[in-house]
Design a protein around this motif. Structure first.
Motif, mmCIF file in Angstrom:
data_model
loop_
_atom_site.group_PDB
_atom_site.id
_atom_site.type_symbol
_atom_site.label_atom_id
_atom_site.label_comp_id
_atom_site.label_asym_id
_atom_site.label_seq_id
_atom_site.Cartn_x
_atom_site.Cartn_y
_atom_site.Cartn_z
ATOM 1 N N UNK A 13 0.838 -1.204 0.000
ATOM 2 C CA UNK A 13 0.000 0.000 0.000
ATOM 3 C C UNK A 13 0.869 1.248 0.000
ATOM 4 N N UNK A 14 1.899 1.245 0.810
ATOM 5 C CA UNK A 14 2.810 2.392 0.881
ATOM 6 C C UNK A 14 3.524 2.605 -0.461
ATOM 7 N N UNK A 15 3.989 1.521 -1.050
ATOM 8 C CA UNK A 15 4.685 1.605 -2.338
ATOM 9 C C UNK A 15 3.755 2.113 -3.441
ATOM 10 N N UNK A 16 2.530 1.596 -3.476
ATOM 11 C CA UNK A 16 1.566 2.048 -4.488
ATOM 12 C C UNK A 16 1.218 3.516 -4.285
ATOM 13 N N UNK A 17 1.073 3.927 -3.036
ATOM 14 C CA UNK A 17 0.781 5.326 -2.750
ATOM 15 C C UNK A 17 1.900 6.232 -3.218
ATOM 16 N N UNK A 18 3.140 5.816 -2.946
ATOM 17 C CA UNK A 18 4.294 6.598 -3.400
ATOM 18 C C UNK A 18 4.342 6.664 -4.922
ATOM 19 N N UNK A 19 4.014 5.544 -5.578
ATOM 20 C CA UNK A 19 4.019 5.520 -7.046
ATOM 21 C C UNK A 19 2.944 6.448 -7.615
ATOM 22 N N UNK A 20 1.763 6.450 -7.012
ATOM 23 C CA UNK A 20 0.705 7.346 -7.485
ATOM 24 C C UNK A 20 1.105 8.803 -7.270
ATOM 25 N N UNK A 21 1.727 9.097 -6.134
ATOM 26 C CA UNK A 21 2.219 10.459 -5.892
ATOM 27 C C UNK A 21 3.289 10.814 -6.911
ATOM 28 N N UNK A 48 -4.236 8.246 0.232
ATOM 29 C CA UNK A 48 -3.843 7.351 -0.860
ATOM 30 C C UNK A 48 -2.341 7.455 -1.088
ATOM 31 N N UNK A 49 -1.842 8.675 -1.195
ATOM 32 C CA UNK A 49 -0.431 8.893 -1.493
ATOM 33 C C UNK A 49 0.495 8.464 -0.352
ATOM 34 N N UNK A 50 -0.020 8.447 0.858
ATOM 35 C CA UNK A 50 0.773 7.954 1.999
ATOM 36 C C UNK A 50 0.697 6.435 2.100
ATOM 37 N N UNK A 51 -0.196 5.842 1.318
ATOM 38 C CA UNK A 51 -0.334 4.390 1.330
ATOM 39 C C UNK A 51 -1.179 3.867 2.468
ATOM 40 N N UNK A 63 -8.232 7.447 -8.396
ATOM 41 C CA UNK A 63 -7.001 8.239 -8.455
ATOM 42 C C UNK A 63 -6.161 7.780 -9.651
ATOM 43 N N UNK A 64 -6.044 6.472 -9.830
ATOM 44 C CA UNK A 64 -5.292 5.952 -10.976
ATOM 45 C C UNK A 64 -5.900 6.450 -12.287
ATOM 46 N N UNK A 65 -7.218 6.481 -12.356
ATOM 47 C CA UNK A 65 -7.890 6.984 -13.557
ATOM 48 C C UNK A 65 -7.607 8.470 -13.757
ATOM 49 N N UNK A 66 -7.667 9.228 -12.683
ATOM 50 C CA UNK A 66 -7.402 10.676 -12.760
ATOM 51 C C UNK A 66 -5.985 10.956 -13.244
#
Length: 103
Positions: A13-21, A48-51, A63-66
């Motif tokens: 979750x943390x890694x995905x949040x960082x990737x989205x950020x 989300x960005x903090x995971x 968020x991924x869509x945005x």
């Protein structure tokens, strides 16, 4: 009832949040812009960005869509994009077996 999450889940979750950020920053978008596009609050986007693994799945997808990476995310999970998935593709086509009711 609070559920304790495993370390791998929290780390993912943390890694995905960082990737989205990271995508947001690469695209030059502000948190306000992404939150508006995803129809969520800036506070939720920060989670989300903090995971934060308690954020709803649909919020992460929005968020991924945005950010324009929803298809990339979906494609990454396609089992047929891997050697193992292609080797076992027949398992995807099997139907559930229904047994007749006994009298």
């Amino acid at each position: 009832m609070a559920v304790e999450l495993s370390v791998p889940v929290v780390q993912a979750a943390r890694s995905m949040g960082e990737d989205l950020a990271g995508w947001r920053k690469i695209l030059g978008l502000t948190t306000t812009q992404v939150a508006e596009r995803a129809d969520i609050s800036r506070d939720t986007l920060r989670k989300v960005e903090r995971g934060d693994p308690t954020v709803s799945f649909h919020v992460v997808l929005r968020v991924a869509r945005a950010l324009g990476v929803l298809k990339t995310l979906a494609d990454a999970l396609d089992p047929l994009s891997t050697d193992l998935g292609r080797a076992r593709a027949g398992l995807l086509e099997r139907k559930r077996v229904r047994f007749p009711k006994s009298s």
